[in-house]
Design a protein around this motif. Structure first.
Motif, mmCIF file in Angstrom:
data_model
loop_
_atom_site.group_PDB
_atom_site.id
_atom_site.type_symbol
_atom_site.label_atom_id
_atom_site.label_comp_id
_atom_site.label_asym_id
_atom_site.label_seq_id
_atom_site.Cartn_x
_atom_site.Cartn_y
_atom_site.Cartn_z
ATOM 1 N N THR A 87 6.975 -6.738 15.169
ATOM 2 C CA THR A 87 6.733 -8.066 14.594
ATOM 3 C C THR A 87 5.299 -8.465 14.908
ATOM 4 O O THR A 87 4.874 -8.413 16.071
ATOM 5 C CB THR A 87 7.703 -9.111 15.173
ATOM 6 N N ARG A 90 -3.031 -8.124 6.477
ATOM 7 C CA ARG A 90 -1.856 -7.447 5.929
ATOM 8 C C ARG A 90 -2.269 -6.159 5.220
ATOM 9 O O ARG A 90 -1.643 -5.103 5.388
ATOM 10 C CB ARG A 90 -1.134 -8.389 4.962
ATOM 11 N N ASP A 109 7.248 -0.948 7.732
ATOM 12 C CA ASP A 109 8.431 -1.711 8.154
ATOM 13 C C ASP A 109 8.149 -2.726 9.260
ATOM 14 O O ASP A 109 8.972 -2.942 10.150
ATOM 15 C CB ASP A 109 9.536 -0.744 8.636
ATOM 16 N N TYR A 110 7.008 -3.345 9.232
ATOM 17 C CA TYR A 110 6.707 -4.388 10.214
ATOM 18 C C TYR A 110 7.122 -5.747 9.655
ATOM 19 O O TYR A 110 7.209 -5.944 8.443
ATOM 20 C CB TYR A 110 5.219 -4.390 10.576
ATOM 21 N N LYS A 111 7.377 -6.675 10.545
ATOM 22 C CA LYS A 111 7.733 -8.034 10.161
ATOM 23 C C LYS A 111 6.569 -8.965 10.500
ATOM 24 O O LYS A 111 5.851 -8.732 11.478
ATOM 25 C CB LYS A 111 9.002 -8.489 10.887
#
Length: 361
Positions: A149, A165, A175-177
């Motif tokens: 995260t 980003r 797959d990061y938040k």
């Protein structure tokens, strides 16, 4: 006797009225260098939120203008934030464009947005520098953010979260938040463990002085700070360059590459290698609608204040406002740099022999 007292009273009253009139009278028409009379002119600085660095330093510049110019006066007006300044001047009231100095931040969709207004640089004000940081020593590269995260700036069209980003995606993170927020929100998320890695600002004083910001120092109180974007600066700068031009909000015009390099140890012992980072410039600007002689006068006073170090007492970042810093930009092409400065500012800088330079040199 009564007549004498009355005469004295009337004389004193006349003196008081005369003095009051002198103190409140607007600036009279002043002669220019050519001997022509200069009509009084008033400018307003659209400067963001009260208390912001750029608001305080704009107040300083307005003060210098009021003290030094014979015909120009200035004031500072608050807006919803630094990225809101351009939006305000792109509104329906086009008359504001000829009377308002704009504190401009790149990137910002409104800089390139719909409409004919374009903020043309007068002089650099400061730089908002951010780096990825974590307390997790296993996160060495941006690709290591996969599955984690991450705390990034607010996700708004006029913001710059898209650059970070894009950097993660281009570096191969998967797959990061994301937790979006302002600087305080990101610090809280990192400090409380809601995010494992994130971006926080640090201080930079042109040309080569670095320091931990209060946010980094507070985060560092929780453990050792690690910076996961060290080394391979050539590749890292290319990633930043690509990240700056792939945002859907910038429209047809691409942003310049907003990448710089901090030498090893700039942010402490754990920064063992040179490190590329994102730097978003903030500068004083004006639209082409503002008269050339007005911008020339603003630039003249700005330059003299920078030369004398007059901004230093107003804010810690004021020591970075030097004559050399004023003409810096991220525009790498000479023709593009010329086009992005206001003609009034260009005239002054050319007269004193100052070149327009780029941070990417």
């Amino acid at each position: 006797m009564k007549k004498k007292i009355l005469v004295i009273f009337l004389c004193l009253l006349l003196v008081m009225v005369t003095l009051a009139g002198c103190s409140s009278a607007p600036k009279e028409v002043a002669p220019s260098e050519s001997g022509e009379k200069k009509e009084p002119f008033h400018v307003s600085f659209a400067a963001g939120r009260p208390g912001d660095t750029w608001y305080v330093l704009s107040h300083a510049l307005a003060t210098f203008i009021n003290e030094e110019s014979d015909w120009l006066t200035a004031e500072v007006v608050a807006t919803a934030g630094v990225t809101d300044n351009t939006r305000v001047l792109m509104g329906d009231d086009k008359s504001m464009r000829g009377t308002h100095v704009n504190v401009t931040m790149l990137p910002g969709a409104t800089v390139w947005g719909e409409g004919e207004y374009m903020p043309l640089q007068i002089g650099m004000l400061s730089m908002l520098n951010e780096t990825f940081v974590t307390l997790d020593s296993s996160i060495v590269t941006l690709a290591d953010v996969s599955g984690k995260t991450v705390a990034l700036p607010r996700d708004v069209p006029d913001g710059y979260a898209f650059i970070f980003r894009n950097m993660l995606d281009l570096a191969g993170a998967k797959d990061y938040k994301i937790i979006h927020g302002g600087t305080g929100d990101r610090l809280t998320a990192l400090r409380d463990g809601a995010a494992v890695v994130g971006t926080l600002p640090f201080d930079f004083y042109y040309p080569n002085e670095y320091a931990l910001s209060s946010n980094l120092m507070e985060f560092g109180a929780r453990g050792t700070l690690y910076y996961p974007n060290q080394g391979n600066t050539k590749e890292a700068l290319e990633i930043i360059k690509e990240a700056c031009v792939t945002d859907p909000f910038v429209g047809k015009s691409a942003l310049p590459a907003l990448g710089m390099v901090a030498p090893a140890k700039s942010l402490g012992d754990t920064q063992t290698e040179d490190m590329a980072y994102v730097s978003t410039p903030i500068y004083w600007s004006a639209g082409i609608e503002m008269p050339e002689d007005v911008v020339y006068e603003i630039t003249r006073i700005l330059y003299e204040a920078a030369k004398d170090g007059d901004f230093v007492p107003y804010h810690a970042m004021g020591k970075g406002i030097t004559p050399e810093f004023l003409t810096m930009s991220f525009w790498s092409d000479d023709q593009e740099r010329q086009a992005m400065f206001h003609p009034g500012a260009l005239k002054f800088y050319k007269e004193i022999g100052m070149d327009l330079k780029t941070f990417v040199e």
